[in-house]
Design a protein around this motif. Sequence first.
Motif, PDB file in Angstrom:
ATOM      1  N   LEU A 128       0.865  -1.163   0.000  1.00 28.02           N
ATOM      2  CA  LEU A 128       0.000   0.000   0.000  1.00 28.02           C
ATOM      3  C   LEU A 128       0.910   1.223   0.000  1.00 28.02           C
ATOM      4  O   LEU A 128       1.906   1.257   0.720  1.00 28.02           O
ATOM      5  N   VAL A 129       0.574   2.198  -0.825  1.00 29.53           N
ATOM      6  CA  VAL A 129       1.382   3.404  -0.954  1.00 29.53           C
ATOM      7  C   VAL A 129       0.488   4.615  -0.754  1.00 29.53           C
ATOM      8  O   VAL A 129      -0.618   4.677  -1.296  1.00 29.53           O
ATOM      9  N   VAL A 130       0.951   5.577   0.060  1.00 32.24           N
ATOM     10  CA  VAL A 130       0.224   6.824   0.246  1.00 32.24           C
ATOM     11  C   VAL A 130       1.177   7.994   0.043  1.00 32.24           C
ATOM     12  O   VAL A 130       2.390   7.868   0.257  1.00 32.24           O
ATOM     13  N   GLY A 131       0.625   9.118  -0.368  1.00 35.38           N
ATOM     14  CA  GLY A 131       1.435  10.309  -0.554  1.00 35.38           C
ATOM     15  C   GLY A 131       0.572  11.541  -0.646  1.00 35.38           C
ATOM     16  O   GLY A 131      -0.638  11.457  -0.865  1.00 35.38           O
ATOM     17  N   PRO A 132       1.165  12.718  -0.493  1.00 41.20           N
ATOM     18  CA  PRO A 132       0.405  13.970  -0.491  1.00 41.20           C
ATOM     19  C   PRO A 132      -0.209  14.281  -1.854  1.00 41.20           C
ATOM     20  O   PRO A 132       0.458  14.168  -2.870  1.00 41.20           O
ATOM     21  N   TRP A 133      -1.460  14.672  -1.836  1.00 38.51           N
ATOM     22  CA  TRP A 133      -2.098  15.165  -3.056  1.00 38.51           C
ATOM     23  C   TRP A 133      -2.285  16.675  -2.979  1.00 38.51           C
ATOM     24  O   TRP A 133      -1.743  17.415  -3.775  1.00 38.51           O
ATOM     25  N   GLU A 134      -3.049  17.107  -1.982  1.00 39.15           N
ATOM     26  CA  GLU A 134      -3.273  18.549  -1.795  1.00 39.15           C
ATOM     27  C   GLU A 134      -3.415  18.841  -0.300  1.00 39.15           C
ATOM     28  O   GLU A 134      -4.313  18.289   0.348  1.00 39.15           O
ATOM     29  N   PRO A 135      -2.537  19.641   0.270  1.00 35.80           N
ATOM     30  CA  PRO A 135      -1.390  20.292  -0.358  1.00 35.80           C
ATOM     31  C   PRO A 135      -0.259  19.290  -0.641  1.00 35.80           C
ATOM     32  O   PRO A 135      -0.200  18.215  -0.033  1.00 35.80           O
ATOM     33  N   ARG A 136       0.611  19.658  -1.536  1.00 37.41           N
ATOM     34  CA  ARG A 136       1.665  18.745  -1.964  1.00 37.41           C
ATOM     35  C   ARG A 136       2.737  18.525  -0.896  1.00 37.41           C
ATOM     36  O   ARG A 136       3.541  17.603  -1.022  1.00 37.41           O
ATOM     37  N   ASP A 137       2.745  19.359   0.133  1.00 32.86           N
ATOM     38  CA  ASP A 137       3.798  19.247   1.139  1.00 32.86           C
ATOM     39  C   ASP A 137       3.335  18.621   2.454  1.00 32.86           C
ATOM     40  O   ASP A 137       3.996  18.766   3.481  1.00 32.86           O
ATOM     41  N   ASP A 144       3.666  15.864   3.781  1.00 36.31           N
ATOM     42  CA  ASP A 144       4.376  14.594   3.918  1.00 36.31           C
ATOM     43  C   ASP A 144       4.262  14.021   5.326  1.00 36.31           C
ATOM     44  O   ASP A 144       4.252  12.804   5.508  1.00 36.31           O
ATOM     45  N   GLY A 145       4.209  14.915   6.328  1.00 38.96           N
ATOM     46  CA  GLY A 145       4.146  14.443   7.704  1.00 38.96           C
ATOM     47  C   GLY A 145       2.908  13.616   7.984  1.00 38.96           C
ATOM     48  O   GLY A 145       2.994  12.503   8.530  1.00 38.96           O
ATOM     49  N   VAL A 146       1.738  14.139   7.593  1.00 40.63           N
ATOM     50  CA  VAL A 146       0.510  13.386   7.843  1.00 40.63           C
ATOM     51  C   VAL A 146       0.464  12.119   6.997  1.00 40.63           C
ATOM     52  O   VAL A 146      -0.041  11.082   7.428  1.00 40.63           O
ATOM     53  N   ALA A 147       1.026  12.176   5.779  1.00 44.44           N
ATOM     54  CA  ALA A 147       1.092  10.971   4.945  1.00 44.44           C
ATOM     55  C   ALA A 147       1.943   9.903   5.632  1.00 44.44           C
ATOM     56  O   ALA A 147       1.610   8.704   5.600  1.00 44.44           O
ATOM     57  N   GLY A 148       3.026  10.318   6.266  1.00 38.63           N
ATOM     58  CA  GLY A 148       3.864   9.374   6.991  1.00 38.63           C
ATOM     59  C   GLY A 148       3.136   8.764   8.179  1.00 38.63           C
ATOM     60  O   GLY A 148       3.281   7.566   8.460  1.00 38.63           O
ATOM     61  N   GLU A 192       3.957   2.221   2.397  1.00 36.50           N
ATOM     62  CA  GLU A 192       5.073   3.114   2.084  1.00 36.50           C
ATOM     63  C   GLU A 192       4.545   4.523   1.875  1.00 36.50           C
ATOM     64  O   GLU A 192       3.503   4.725   1.263  1.00 36.50           O
ATOM     65  N   ARG A 193       5.289   5.503   2.391  1.00 39.67           N
ATOM     66  CA  ARG A 193       4.960   6.893   2.145  1.00 39.67           C
ATOM     67  C   ARG A 193       5.889   7.428   1.056  1.00 39.67           C
ATOM     68  O   ARG A 193       7.092   7.281   1.129  1.00 39.67           O
ATOM     69  N   VAL A 194       5.299   8.007   0.025  1.00 39.75           N
ATOM     70  CA  VAL A 194       6.076   8.634  -1.035  1.00 39.75           C
ATOM     71  C   VAL A 194       5.724  10.117  -1.084  1.00 39.75           C
ATOM     72  O   VAL A 194       4.761  10.560  -0.450  1.00 39.75           O
ATOM     73  N   ASP A 195       6.499  10.888  -1.839  1.00 35.38           N
ATOM     74  CA  ASP A 195       6.225  12.320  -1.935  1.00 35.38           C
ATOM     75  C   ASP A 195       5.152  12.586  -2.990  1.00 35.38           C
ATOM     76  O   ASP A 195       4.590  11.657  -3.592  1.00 35.38           O
ATOM     77  N   ALA A 196       4.863  13.873  -3.212  1.00 38.81           N
ATOM     78  CA  ALA A 196       3.767  14.249  -4.117  1.00 38.81           C
ATOM     79  C   ALA A 196       4.000  13.760  -5.537  1.00 38.81           C
ATOM     80  O   ALA A 196       3.068  13.271  -6.206  1.00 38.81           O
TER      81      ALA A 196
END
Length: 325
Positions: A140-149, A151-155, A169-173
């Motif tokens: 499973l992969v998650v990452g920021p959509w909006e806002p693009r930054d 990353d903390g909550v995605a992690g 896994e957490r990835v960037d926007a």
Amino acid sequence: MEIVVFGAGSIGSLLGGLLACVPDHDVTLVGREAHVDAVRQEGLRITGREAFTVRPDATTDGTGLAADLALVTVKAFDTESAARELRTGDFRAVCSLQNGMGNEDVLAGALDCPVLGGTTSYGAVREAPGEVTWNGAGDLVVGPWEPRDCDGVAGEVAEAFRAAEIDAERVDADGIRKRLWEKLAVNAAINPTTALARAENGALAAPPAADLVAPIAREVAATAQAVGVDLGEAETIEAVEAVVDATAENESSMCHDVRRGRRTEIDVINGYVVERAREAGIDVPTNRTLWTLIRAWEAGRGHGESSDDGDGDGDGDDDGDSDGA
């Protein structure tokens, strides 16, 4: 973490059930009446790869809820309805784990909280109210959509899944956009072809159906590149072939929908490719043909622009699709 699963179909129920196994997680499923009643009375029964029963909260009313995270797993044509209901609540973040593209933009346009994109290769089939069969584990992969930054909550969301022994896994926007376009290529190749052929996914591993994989994947990769996503042709073809091989005995969600005479998600899969390609001045004849054929089938059965399966409580994928999302 307090988690709402909005769309307790197959994948929503499976992930909600796995998350509910963690003592520190408080999970609420939002779904249809029969499923919710069964979960309330007997618990949610998971069978297949593992067998256990959990007792998350369950409701048919998705309004006025509050949680750290809302996972959206409804069918794509129910995303707007889901967004309207979620807007009445209070969430730290919302994450889409849906098929197709465009869902994240709909949610971000309606909600005043970070929106995450997500994709998973877990697979499930909701066999009966209160019961879901777990037929495939993956990642499973998650990452920021909006806002693009964000990353903390995605992690934090990825960590919540890992606490449930889900390989997250957490990835960037940029990373989540690439993953979603790659998944789009997989669904664009597998779903309409198997639906039209009434065949299992493995049919695309050999001619004549296998001859469609490369053209579909190339068109999706070219469209992704045109909108600024770094997705190569070779890696896209390989990704589709890998999923075909791994899910050879599975029936795609679109095939299942067609067998049941239900509306499909073709507009947010091949239809999305067609529209983005048109805007970019790219020709995608194979995707356009598949989109047109499935739309013609839907029109013949009276499936219009609105969902004929109910409102925002949606079943998610109550059938288990080609890559489990």
